[in-house]
Every structure is written in structure tokens, then in C-alpha cells.
Scaffold this motif. Sequence first.
Motif, PDB file in Angstrom:
ATOM      1  N   UNK A 216     -36.230  26.412 -28.262  1.00 12.77           N
ATOM      2  CA  UNK A 216     -36.414  26.954 -29.618  1.00 12.77           C
ATOM      3  C   UNK A 216     -35.572  26.194 -30.643  1.00 12.77           C
ATOM      4  N   UNK A 217     -34.357  25.807 -30.220  1.00 15.04           N
ATOM      5  CA  UNK A 217     -33.438  25.181 -31.175  1.00 15.04           C
ATOM      6  C   UNK A 217     -33.642  23.662 -31.254  1.00 15.04           C
ATOM      7  N   UNK A 218     -34.258  23.082 -30.232  1.00 21.08           N
ATOM      8  CA  UNK A 218     -34.369  21.614 -30.152  1.00 21.08           C
ATOM      9  C   UNK A 218     -34.947  20.955 -31.420  1.00 21.08           C
ATOM     10  N   UNK A 219     -36.033  21.476 -32.014  1.00 17.08           N
ATOM     11  CA  UNK A 219     -36.552  20.810 -33.217  1.00 17.08           C
ATOM     12  C   UNK A 219     -35.518  20.757 -34.343  1.00 17.08           C
ATOM     13  N   UNK A 220     -34.747  21.831 -34.486  1.00 21.29           N
ATOM     14  CA  UNK A 220     -33.692  21.849 -35.516  1.00 21.29           C
ATOM     15  C   UNK A 220     -32.632  20.785 -35.194  1.00 21.29           C
ATOM     16  N   UNK A 221     -32.272  20.695 -33.908  1.00 23.66           N
ATOM     17  CA  UNK A 221     -31.250  19.718 -33.511  1.00 23.66           C
ATOM     18  C   UNK A 221     -31.711  18.305 -33.879  1.00 23.66           C
ATOM     19  N   UNK A 222     -32.971  17.997 -33.591  1.00 20.76           N
ATOM     20  CA  UNK A 222     -33.476  16.650 -33.906  1.00 20.76           C
ATOM     21  C   UNK A 222     -33.461  16.404 -35.413  1.00 20.76           C
TER      22      UNK A 222
END
Length: 443
Positions: A216-222
Motif C-alpha cells: 500500500x505504501x510502496x507507490x508513495x515511497x517511490x
Amino acid sequence: MHAFHYRDGHLFCEDVEVAIAADRFGTPLYLYSAGTILDHFGRLDEALAGLDHLICYAVKANSNRAILRLLRDAGAGFDIVSGGELFRALKAGADPGKCTFAGVGKSREEIEYALEQGVYSFNIESEAELDYINEIASAKNQRAPIALRVNPDVEAQTHQYISTGKSENKFGIALEQAAKVYERASKMPAVAIRGVQMHIGSQITEAAPFVAAIEKIAPLVSELRSKYAIEFFSIGGGLGIAYESSIASGSGDWWTSQRSHPLTIRDYVDAILLPLTRLGLRILLEPGRLLVGNAGILLTRVRYIKETAQKKFAIIDAGMNDLIRPALYGSYHEIVPVNQSSTSRITKKNRTRKIDIVGPVCESGDFFAQDREMPPVQAGDLLAVMSAGAYGFVMASNYNSRPLPAEALIEGDKLALIRERESFADLVRGEVNPELRGVSPTL
Ligand code: LLP
């Protein structure tokens, strides 16, 4: 390697007979195995070898400096939640540049102290905290390194008191808000965006909630990586341990039970490795319980046996003030005799009637086990409350004016006291003015 195991009916921790520690330092006594802690750390570190990572041990699980020192020497950083924990970590020789500072309610004094010491990151839990840290750092002509703790709103499937990643919990900043708050942070003169953090709860025994939160958080991290060149993503702690094992049955050993645990270090890492590797960032982990939970026991002696019409009680010398987990969370801790007599070995055949194992504190909530099948227990027997290395001593209190218990550490065949038992004098040390000679405050 064996940590807690029986030899000829006597419980050993590594190569030391546990009863010797009780004789030397008295009971109740917390006893830890250095080898177990290092083994857990080493296995996690090794499983993550392909990934740029730093294990920041969650000091709150067990903050004795001897344990912090062990982990520091093994290469750990530290996740701290108060000025006191930072103080302890530094006293244990920690590098402040490997310390992350978490927590929803940091005070001005704590923020100033952490800035002065140069922590790696403040993990920020609200916009108000972000503003406050910016203001304090600005007044000190410093830039505070920060990460936002993002709340991914996932179900961690654990006890409600220790589930932290749902939107109704007080922790973190909602995932939908996070990009906007980072944008604000990027314009602040006295903060430097360094990473992103999450922690969804504790004693989690499935890999799925971790994977769901990371995905869930991965797109924000990128996005943050390309916008602000962030350095790290901390995935928090939370990996659960086995509280039940085969040690009581006398068959198998501690490690057998570890292997039979539904979520091993290997399974956990296998599940999260791919989505994390794709991010191409430094990964921080904040395990607490995993490293120290099964590495500690609470040794206690049975004071009295009491039988009522309905029940049989073993009244022990440890109380809920020493280990509050059963009373607070209804949590299960295995309890085993330190010396198995030939009749007390628990086999399916000789299990006695059920017994309550209770402490001396004046509350009915002061129990360690209720209706537990135990081998015959007598006054004077030594018992070991297993898996008490995490959230044990650190949550102890002086309730009922009971001095805090002692702590000892075993390393191979060596035994060392690492915290003295408190005395009655310690109980009143901080109290001033017992005659109550007050003066009127000036208006
Ligand atoms: N990181 C953060 C931000 C945390 O809040 C915690 C634990 C950890 C890491 C470490 O979690 P662990 O790996 O130990 O699960 N007193 C309770 C547990 C409270 C956990 C609080 N936060 C108990 O006795 O079960």
C-alpha cells in the motif's frame, strides 16, 4: 544451539543451571540468554543480506544496557521512543546516527536532546509535531532529519491494544494525507526529509499484513524517492514469537518450537524481500519482541499452595507488577518447573488437575495462568515463566510497594547480574518532605 532446555530434569539456560541463578540472586529474577538474542539478530541480519538494511532494535522491549550493548556490538541501531531511551542507548555506546526517534508525544526537552545528540531521524506522527520540530530546530539553527510515520490502514490481526496500523489508531499520518504533508515539510527551513516509516502492530504471526502494508505504501515511497531523494523506508517491527512450545512436555527443545512457529524469520523475509528490493532504498527494521522475547524468563518461587472448594492456587513470589502481560492483555506464558522430579515431568498421563498460578498483589487480575494443567507443584518449587524477555521488566512497576526484581544475563557458561534487586530504601528514594512542610506559592 540450545537456550532453555532440560538436562537430567534440570532447566538450563545455555550452559548454566537456572536454579543457580535463583540461588545467587534470589527471586523473582529475570534471566536472559545472550546467545539467543545474538542468534535471533544474526538470523534476521543474514536473511536480509541481499538488501541494504539496518536493524534498529526497539529499545522499549527490553532496555537493560547490557542487552543494548550486546546488540550494538552485533551492529544494531536503535529505535527509541523517549529521551530516557536515547540516554540509555547512548550510555550503552550506541551511535546516535543509527538511532531513530519514534513516538506520538515527543516533548520539547526530548526533541532538543535528540537534536543535540544527532539522531538519524525523527519519525513524525502528526502535522502538529512536524511544526513543533521545525520551530525547535530553527531556534537551534539546526535541520532536523525527519520521516513521516504513515498509517496504511491495514488489519494486523493482533490484540487490539497493540494494533497500530488502522485508521482509528492514534498512530501516524493517513496514507492519503502523507504526500501533502511531505510537500509542506519540503518547504520548511529547519527540517530535512530523510525517509518514510510505518509500524502496523506487534505480535503479528502472519506475513500477509506486512506485505499488504508495504504494497500500500510502496507507490508513495517511490514518489518520495524521486521528489525528495529520501534515503530510507522503515517497515517497523511487529514480528510475533511463539509463546507456546514443546519444552513443557520434555520433548524437543526451544528451537524445535521456534521452527514449528507459523511465521519464521525466513518466511517473513521471503514475503517482504521482493517488494522491498524493488524500491531500491535502504530498509530499516525495528524488531523488539523477536530479538529478546524468547531469550528471557521470569524465575519465581512458589510461596504457598492454597486449595478452595473450586480451585487450587499456587501463590508465587512474582506478581503482576513484575510481569503485567497476562493481566493487561490476557496473554499466555508457558510456565515450567525448574527442576523436574521424576513425578513432575509433564506427560500426557500424569497431568494433574488444573491450577491457577497467581501473585501476591492485592488484585484478582494478578494471575500468570488460570486453570492451567501443570505437573505437581509444591511450596518452595522454582518455576520459570517462559518468553518473558520482551515487555517484561520494562513494564514492571512498584505497585503494592514491591521492589523491582533483579535481572541477570547468561552467556555460555557465564552468569552476570545486570540489574540489582531494588531495596526498600529505593522505594522511597525520590520522595521528599514527608513531614509536608509546605509554603504558600506566591501569586
Ligand atoms: N516500532 C514501533 C514504532 C513500535 O511502536 C513498536 C512496538 C516496535 C517497533 C516494536 O514492536 P515489536 O517488534 O516488539 O512487536 N507491550 C506490548 C507490546 C507493545 C508494542 C509497542 N510498540 C506487549 O507486551 O505485547
